[in-house]
Write an enzyme that holds these catalytic residues in place. Structure first.
Site, PDB file in Angstrom:
ATOM      1  N   SER A 106       0.811  -1.205   0.000  1.00  0.00           N
ATOM      2  CA  SER A 106       0.000   0.000   0.000  1.00  0.00           C
ATOM      3  C   SER A 106       0.851   1.264   0.000  1.00  0.00           C
ATOM      4  CB  SER A 106      -0.908   0.005   1.243  1.00  0.00           C
ATOM      5  OG  SER A 106      -1.575   1.246   1.385  1.00  0.00           O
ATOM      6  N   TYR A 129      -2.687   5.306  -4.133  1.00  0.00           N
ATOM      7  CA  TYR A 129      -3.774   6.243  -3.905  1.00  0.00           C
ATOM      8  C   TYR A 129      -3.521   7.470  -4.774  1.00  0.00           C
ATOM      9  CZ  TYR A 129      -5.588   3.840   0.242  1.00  0.00           C
ATOM     10  OH  TYR A 129      -6.157   2.933   1.097  1.00  0.00           O
ATOM     11  N   THR A 155      -6.290   2.591  -6.626  1.00  0.00           N
ATOM     12  CA  THR A 155      -7.498   2.604  -5.797  1.00  0.00           C
ATOM     13  C   THR A 155      -8.259   3.904  -6.032  1.00  0.00           C
ATOM     14  OG1 THR A 155      -6.518   1.181  -4.103  1.00  0.00           O
ATOM     15  CG2 THR A 155      -8.389   2.533  -3.444  1.00  0.00           C
ATOM     16  N   HIS A 276     -14.105  -1.286  -0.854  1.00  0.00           N
ATOM     17  CA  HIS A 276     -13.149  -0.888   0.184  1.00  0.00           C
ATOM     18  C   HIS A 276     -13.480  -1.548   1.523  1.00  0.00           C
ATOM     19  CE1 HIS A 276      -9.792   2.111   0.179  1.00  0.00           C
ATOM     20  NE2 HIS A 276      -9.859   1.902   1.489  1.00  0.00           N
TER      21      HIS A 276
END
Length: 380
Positions: A106, A129, A155, A276
């Site tokens: 991530s 992100y 995402t 999510h």
């Protein structure tokens, strides 16, 4: 700790070991948590028909984007994993490598994407992100490509923050605010307190230090993430990222056929059907409930993956039977990490593998690709 026999056992162990503020961040969803519950309960509406005397062993291997994985599931992207266990991202990567499955790192990891890549020999994807302006994404894409990540997962369902009421009650927003209740809760969980909060690897959002400075405090890092939300992100931005990223590109956060078609038109190589984990829009449908319609709208060979609500190996088989190419796991390996560290992650992955193998044997499917040939009944 006693050996867990299912994912719920690992969840119970994690709940005992973690302070309430940390467990609720891991376990909770948005608002009334309707979508969070439906992600799980919708799997109970799907019925698998046993098929007998099919013979042979079960092959769980998956071919995707030119790589072979030993199972059709990956550890999906999750942030702040160092809150559950010291250097949690490294333990997730190590367990994934040992199991022969992919690990998706991530943007909000607590170990830099470069260090994870140096320490792991397993297949790695990077999750981005789309915060801030283009320079933010460009910098992280350049770093991920230089570090050897094989796929990029974009995402797109967190351009605004979800209202996670458990976190709001604790005052948690990518940082733990210290107050009398928090201190008492930490003291009641000494193993976590000494290893995580008072240990040498206190979690920070390491990938973001290039943007805010190495001396940034927890509060400054948390404020940076909140300030960088980008609700103006558009399909034009997706196409720009498609041009910059040289490997397979997936979009995570697709929940309807129309958006799936737009994603394919934008040139991405696959999508992840995801809400999510019920942490953004409460009242959204369960991912498994929209999967078949999305797949039907796309080219037959276009890879569609799914996350949300996976707690059993049979859940994975049901998703494959409805046409999913593979699965991204969120909370299941994190419960293992929070309960027992790397050993708990390995246990979570082995539980799902064992349950999946048993289920495929019962329904007479001898390979992952064969599962989609089986009809499943959906009861409402």
């Amino acid at each position: 700790m006693t050996t867990a026999i299912n994912i719920e056992d690992l969840r119970a162990q994690a709940r005992r070991r973690l302070p309430r503020v940390v467990f609720d961040y891991l376990d909770g969803g948005a608002e009334s948590e309707v979508t969070l519950r439906h992600n799980r309960s919708s799997f109970t509406n799907i019925v698998l028909t046993p098929r007998i005397l099919k013979g042979g062993s079960v092959d769980l291997t998956l071919e995707l984007f030119g790589e072979t994985y030993s199972k059709p599931f990956f550890i999906g992207p999750t942030g702040l994993n160092g809150l559950y266990w010291p250097q949690g991202d490294l333990h997730l990567a190590a367990a994934a490598e040992r199991a022969g499955v992919g690990f998706t790192v991530s943007t909000a990891s607590n170990t830099t994407l470069e260090e994870i890549a140096r320490r792991s020999k397993g297949p790695l994807w990077f999750q981005l992100y789309p915060w801030g302006k283009g320079a933010f994404a460009d910098a992280l894409i350049d770093r991920a490509q230089a570090a050897g990540y094989s796929a990029l997962v974009l995402t797109v369902d967190s351009l605004v923050g979800g209202k996670r009421e458990r976190d709001l009650r604790h005052g948690f927003a990518h940082e733990i605010r210290i107050g009398p209740r928090t201190v008492l809760d930490g003291l009641l969980h000494p193993a976590w307190l000494t290893s995580v909060w008072l240990g040498p690897h206190r979690p920070r959002l390491e990938n973001l230090l290039d943007f805010v400075g190495n001396s940034a405090s927890d509060r400054e890092l948390a404020e940076f993430t909140r300030s960088q939300r980008n609700p103006e992100f558009s399909w034009g931005d997706v196409r720009r990222i498609r041009e910059k990223w040289k490997g397979p590109l997936l979009i995570k956060g697709i929940m309807c056929p129309e958006d799936a078609i737009d994603a394919q038109r934008a040139g991405v190589d696959g999508i992840v059907v995801s809400n999510h984990g019920g942490r953004q829009l409460d009242g959204a449908p369960a991912t498994i409930d929209v999967l078949a319609d999305i797949i039907a709208a796309l080219d037959r060979k276009f890879p569609v993956l799914l996350d949300g609500g996976i707690r059993r190996g049979s859940d994975i088989v049901k998703a494959l039977a409805l046409g999913a190419k593979g699965i991204l796991l969120g909370r299941a390996p994190l419960y293992g990490l929070a309960a027992q560290g790397e050993a708990g992650v390995s246990r979570a992955l082995s539980i799902l593998e064992e349950e999946m193998t048993r289920t495929m044997t019962f329904v007479g499917a001898r390979s992952v690709s064969a599962v989609s040939d089986f009809n499943v009944e959906i009861r409402r």
